[in-house]
Design a protein around this motif. Structure first.
Motif, PDB file in Angstrom:
ATOM      1  N   GLY A 149      29.091  -0.697  48.395  1.00  0.00           N
ATOM      2  CA  GLY A 149      28.365   0.369  47.695  1.00  0.00           C
ATOM      3  C   GLY A 149      28.767   1.758  48.167  1.00  0.00           C
ATOM      4  O   GLY A 149      29.107   2.636  47.366  1.00  0.00           O
ATOM      5  N   SER A 150      28.745   1.955  49.479  1.00  0.00           N
ATOM      6  CA  SER A 150      29.015   3.291  50.001  1.00  0.00           C
ATOM      7  C   SER A 150      30.454   3.741  49.738  1.00  0.00           C
ATOM      8  O   SER A 150      30.756   4.934  49.841  1.00  0.00           O
ATOM      9  N   ALA A 151      31.341   2.816  49.357  1.00  0.00           N
ATOM     10  CA  ALA A 151      32.717   3.193  49.008  1.00  0.00           C
ATOM     11  C   ALA A 151      32.745   4.073  47.758  1.00  0.00           C
ATOM     12  O   ALA A 151      33.690   4.846  47.563  1.00  0.00           O
ATOM     13  N   GLY A 178      24.958  -7.219  59.237  1.00  0.00           N
ATOM     14  CA  GLY A 178      25.685  -6.245  58.421  1.00  0.00           C
ATOM     15  C   GLY A 178      24.747  -5.548  57.427  1.00  0.00           C
ATOM     16  O   GLY A 178      23.602  -5.965  57.231  1.00  0.00           O
ATOM     17  N   SER A 179      25.274  -4.487  56.796  1.00  0.00           N
ATOM     18  CA  SER A 179      24.439  -3.698  55.880  1.00  0.00           C
ATOM     19  C   SER A 179      23.914  -4.525  54.712  1.00  0.00           C
ATOM     20  O   SER A 179      22.735  -4.431  54.362  1.00  0.00           O
ATOM     21  N   THR A 180      24.790  -5.336  54.115  1.00  0.00           N
ATOM     22  CA  THR A 180      24.357  -6.088  52.923  1.00  0.00           C
ATOM     23  C   THR A 180      23.187  -7.005  53.271  1.00  0.00           C
ATOM     24  O   THR A 180      22.146  -6.984  52.597  1.00  0.00           O
ATOM     25  N   GLY A 181      23.347  -7.784  54.332  1.00  0.00           N
ATOM     26  CA  GLY A 181      22.278  -8.700  54.741  1.00  0.00           C
ATOM     27  C   GLY A 181      21.036  -7.939  55.162  1.00  0.00           C
ATOM     28  O   GLY A 181      19.908  -8.340  54.841  1.00  0.00           O
TER      29      GLY A 181
HETATM   30  C1  DP6 Z   1      23.035   2.299  56.108  1.00  0.00           C
HETATM   31  O1  DP6 Z   1      27.767   0.233  51.498  1.00  0.00           O
HETATM   32  O2  DP6 Z   1      27.944  -1.061  53.653  1.00  0.00           O
HETATM   33  O3  DP6 Z   1      25.292   2.975  55.760  1.00  0.00           O
HETATM   34  O4  DP6 Z   1      27.101  -2.229  49.312  1.00  0.00           O
HETATM   35  O5  DP6 Z   1      26.318  -4.139  50.680  1.00  0.00           O
HETATM   36  O6  DP6 Z   1      28.623  -3.187  51.082  1.00  0.00           O
HETATM   37  P1  DP6 Z   1      27.186  -2.914  50.655  1.00  0.00           P
HETATM   38  O7  DP6 Z   1      26.543  -1.953  51.757  1.00  0.00           O
HETATM   39  P2  DP6 Z   1      27.128  -0.663  52.479  1.00  0.00           P
HETATM   40  O8  DP6 Z   1      25.750  -0.009  53.004  1.00  0.00           O
HETATM   41  C2  DP6 Z   1      25.687   1.232  53.640  1.00  0.00           C
HETATM   42  C3  DP6 Z   1      24.318   1.414  54.201  1.00  0.00           C
HETATM   43  C4  DP6 Z   1      24.112   2.627  55.074  1.00  0.00           C
HETATM   44  C5  DP6 Z   1      23.587   3.814  54.280  1.00  0.00           C
HETATM   45  C6  DP6 Z   1      24.589   4.549  53.404  1.00  0.00           C
HETATM   46  O9  DP6 Z   1      25.785   4.610  53.724  1.00  0.00           O
HETATM   47  O10 DP6 Z   1      24.129   5.120  52.403  1.00  0.00           O
END
Ligand code: DP6
Length: 342
Positions: free
Chosen positions: A158-160, A209-212
């Motif tokens: 997501g954050s990509a 991890g972030s997703t979980g």
């Molecule tokens: C806390 O983008 O790593 O950094 O979409 O599941 O791959 P997925 O998650 P990710 O989550 C980032 C979460 C965070 C907050 C943020 O960067 O906005």
């Protein structure tokens, strides 16, 4: 809608002019209003919009080519070393490449380098999937603009979606169940005096991890029900502060938003505690500096490390308290080959 159909939609009007290779750099980003919670997993649609700052020269450079016709596997290199196809890193990357194979047998060679100090604890998945998306754009000659690039990068992480740009970036959650309006844009404001300090308090990989972590929080935290409204208000405050050049409101809102996100994590069952003793000590250090007149704020992602927000004029004061921090000037040091807003 499935991911492949989504990719097909995003690429519907794209140009096609395949090149021998595609090469691109994408910066890491730090969220100021956090993304924490998905409304839909297949297309990776967030529950709320989020806002970030890209960290100029820190990030990932990726080169992608088509493998020779006989290749049966993708070849993945990370920082110069070949990565085994069975590792989570290679599997996640190859699953993303699956979305872009011109025919089912097509294989790729991907070489990716992070210039983020490995101990810095900065997530590299955001810059990694953004750089790979930009490199694929160059390989296939799609010539996509920033918003569709962000839509493709989002499918990796997501954050990509936010790492396809430099500067302040707003990722709109959108409303469309098919993700048509879920995209990121670069904000026009430029703050040359902004500094981001990176405090590495612990370099170990995090347990969850972030997703979980975000899925567990969304499923079990009662505080999470209020999180969407918090983000809506904080996002507006941040946008107003950025527009007005109001650093105090900017820093205070970013810090408070990070604390609210960690409150939802602590409220998950079982609870998620990403902080270490050093994390809490750093937060107290930030408060003490502020009380003594040095304007600095903190934000923390899904890990123990702390990022500091301050202005150039306060760098010496902040360094006096945190001598080991790495400092980035996001608007002074962008890499000139990174994605420019198109
Ligand atoms: C806390 O983008 O790593 O950094 O979409 O599941 O791959 P997925 O998650 P990710 O989550 C980032 C979460 C965070 C907050 C943020 O960067 O906005």
């Amino acid at each position: 809608m499935h991911r492949r159909e989504y990719v097909h939609e995003v690429l519907r009007d794209a140009a096609r002019a395949e090149q021998p290779e595609g090469r691109a750099f994408a910066p890491v980003n730090i969220a100021l209003c956090k993304y924490w919670g998905k409304r839909e997993e297949e297309l990776n649609l967030p529950q709320c919009s989020s806002l970030s700052i890209s960290l100029g020269p820190l990030g990932t450079e990726t080169v992608v080519r088509r493998a020779d016709a006989g290749a049966t596997e993708d070849r993945v290199e990370l920082n110069g070393a070949c990565v085994d196809a069975s590792t989570p890193f290679a599997r996640r990357l190859c699953a993303f490449l699956d979305l872009f194979r011109p025919d089912p047998g097509a294989r790729f060679e991907v070489s990716t380098k992070n210039n983020v100090p490995t101990a810095a604890g900065l997530a590299s998945s955001a810059s990694g999937f953004a750089a790979l998306t930009l490199a694929l754009d160059r390989l296939f000659g799609w010539k996509l603009a920033g918003p569709p690039l962000s839509q493709l990068a989002r499918l990796g992480s997501g954050s990509a979606a936010r790492s396809v740009y430099d500067g302040f970036v707003l990722w709109h959650a959108g409303r469309d169940p098919g993700g048509a309006d879920c995209l990121a844009e670069r904000l026009p404001e430029v703050w040359p005096e902004l500094r981001v300090g990176i405090l590495t308090v612990c370099a170990e990989a995090k347990e969850t991890g972030s997703t979980g972590g975000m899925n567990r929080t969304a499923a079990t935290s009662v505080l999470f029900r209020e999180w969407a409204e918090r983000c809506r208000v904080d996002l507006q405050l941040l946008r107003d502060a950025i527009r007005a050049g109001d650093f105090t409101r900017f820093g205070a809102t970013a810090e408070a938003n990070a604390m609210s996100m960690h409150a939802t994590m602590l409220d998950a069952r079982p609870p998620l505690l990403y902080w270490r003793a050093e994390t809490v000590a750093a937060l107290h250090g930030v408060r003490e500096l502020r009380d003594a007149g040095t304007e600095v704020y903190a934000t923390i992602d899904a890990g123990p490390n702390v990022k500091l927000l301050f202005r150039e004029r306060d760098e010496a004061g902040v360094r006096g308290r945190f001598p080991d921090m790495d400092v980035i000037a996001p608007f002074r040091q962008p890499r000139n080959d990174s994605c420019s807003p198109r």
